[in-house]
Scaffold this active site. Structure first.
Site, PDB file in Angstrom:
ATOM      1  N   GLU A 223      -1.223   7.879   0.701  1.00  0.00           N
ATOM      2  CA  GLU A 223       0.185   7.461   0.792  1.00  0.00           C
ATOM      3  C   GLU A 223       0.876   7.625  -0.558  1.00  0.00           C
ATOM      4  OE1 GLU A 223       0.070   4.114   4.330  1.00  0.00           O
ATOM      5  OE2 GLU A 223      -0.366   3.471   2.309  1.00  0.00           O
TER       6      GLU A 223
ATOM      7  N   LYS B 149       1.143  -1.834  -0.733  1.00  0.00           N
ATOM      8  CA  LYS B 149       0.737  -1.077   0.437  1.00  0.00           C
ATOM      9  C   LYS B 149      -0.797  -1.019   0.492  1.00  0.00           C
ATOM     10  CE  LYS B 149       2.712   2.792   1.449  1.00  0.00           C
ATOM     11  NZ  LYS B 149       2.547   2.415   2.862  1.00  0.00           N
ATOM     12  N   GLY B 150      -1.316  -0.559   1.621  1.00  0.00           N
ATOM     13  CA  GLY B 150      -2.751  -0.304   1.695  1.00  0.00           C
ATOM     14  C   GLY B 150      -3.532  -1.183   2.642  1.00  0.00           C
TER      15      GLY B 150
HETATM   16  C1  A5P Z   1      -1.461   1.721   5.270  1.00  0.00           C
HETATM   17  O1  A5P Z   1      -2.478   1.905   4.329  1.00  0.00           O
HETATM   18  C2  A5P Z   1      -0.459   0.766   4.757  1.00  0.00           C
HETATM   19  O2  A5P Z   1       0.037   1.025   3.491  1.00  0.00           O
HETATM   20  C3  A5P Z   1       0.658   0.512   5.747  1.00  0.00           C
HETATM   21  O3  A5P Z   1       1.755   1.361   5.541  1.00  0.00           O
HETATM   22  C4  A5P Z   1       1.077  -0.916   5.587  1.00  0.00           C
HETATM   23  O4  A5P Z   1      -0.106  -1.695   5.649  1.00  0.00           O
HETATM   24  C5  A5P Z   1       2.039  -1.361   6.677  1.00  0.00           C
HETATM   25  O5  A5P Z   1       1.396  -1.339   7.912  1.00  0.00           O
HETATM   26  P1  A5P Z   1       2.088  -1.891   9.216  1.00  0.00           P
HETATM   27  O6  A5P Z   1       3.294  -1.067   9.446  1.00  0.00           O
HETATM   28  O7  A5P Z   1       1.041  -1.719  10.288  1.00  0.00           O
HETATM   29  O8  A5P Z   1       2.400  -3.337   8.973  1.00  0.00           O
END
Ligand code: A5P
Length: 232
Positions: A105, A96-97
């Site tokens: 998160e 994630k991230g």
């Molecule tokens: C945010 O920091 C992320 O962990 C998001 O949850 C992850 O990048 C998924 O993003 P999308 O749903 O926009 O693909």
């Protein structure tokens, strides 16, 4: 089916199963935001939800949608977290991230009795590290030195830059290095060695956290993946 219709379908399906009155962890990114909007539509029909947001952006959206926000420090635990992911492995380990909210998160995920991950099926991978670089959040002070330590771990750190040409700054005031890893053979080992690196605040590997993954395929079909027994 186009991507926004797929996300809408996924979000509606997940939001419809959230028990009324739940105390929720509200994730970040486009997929989690679609769920927040779908929860907002349930609120218009009389439901009530309270939540902890994982980013300022999600907090603003959730308030607009009528979700009452609380501070994570004020609650014992959250009934359920709903968040997106960038990569999902067969054992439901995550990267994630991409949106830069990984630290908040992770803090929220650790307080959730259940963490439901929502994602398009393209995010499913055989091995983590094969789709996107791993985001690592580091303190701004001497971040070049931290990046050298990450390089010594065999990673290829690249400082994340915002559209304005300046380094991206997280909600906690830190920088992010996106680190190409190649296929990650031992996520547990990498998790430990990155966490032991001075200057690192946290990283985007979320191991043993997701209870369930709900995906949508190209035709809009929803699929639920659950681990019966997590490997030790
Ligand atoms: C945010 O920091 C992320 O962990 C998001 O949850 C992850 O990048 C998924 O993003 P999308 O749903 O926009 O693909």
């Amino acid at each position: 089916m186009d991507d926004s219709e797929r996300l809408h379908r996924l979000a509606k399906s997940v939001a419809s199963e959230v028990p009324n009155g739940s105390l929720l962890g509200l994730g970040s990114g486009s997929t989690a935001e679609a769920v927040v909007r779908a929860l907002g539509r349930r609120i218009e029909q009389g439901a009530r939800f309270t939540g902890v947001a994982t980013s300022k952006r999600t907090a603003d959206l959730a308030s607009t949608c009528g979700i009452q926000l609380v501070d994570l420090n004020q609650v014992e635990s959250l009934d359920m977290g709903i968040d997106g992911a960038d990569e999902i492995s067969p054992e439901l380990y995550l990267v994630k991230g991409r949106g830069g909210a990984l630290l908040h998160e992770k803090l929220v995920a650790l307080s959730c009795s259940r963490l439901v991950i929502v994602a398009a099926c393209e995010k499913l991978v055989e091995k983590l590290g094969t789709r996107l670089p791993l985001p690592i959040e580091v303190v701004q002070f001497a971040h070049d030195k931290t990046s050298e330590r990450l390089l010594n771990l065999g990673l290829q750190p690249v400082l994340r830059i915002s559209a304005d040409g300046l380094p991206f700054v997280t909600d906690s005031g830190n920088f992010i290095y996106d680190c190409a890893t190649g296929a990650i053979e031992s996520p547990e080992e990498l998790d430990r060695s990155i966490k032991l690196t001075t200057g690192v605040v946290d990283h985007g590997l979320f191991l043993n956290m997701a209870s369930e993954v709900v995906t949508v395929d190209q035709d809009g079909k929803i699929q639920r993946l659950k681990l019966v027994n997590r490997p030790q």
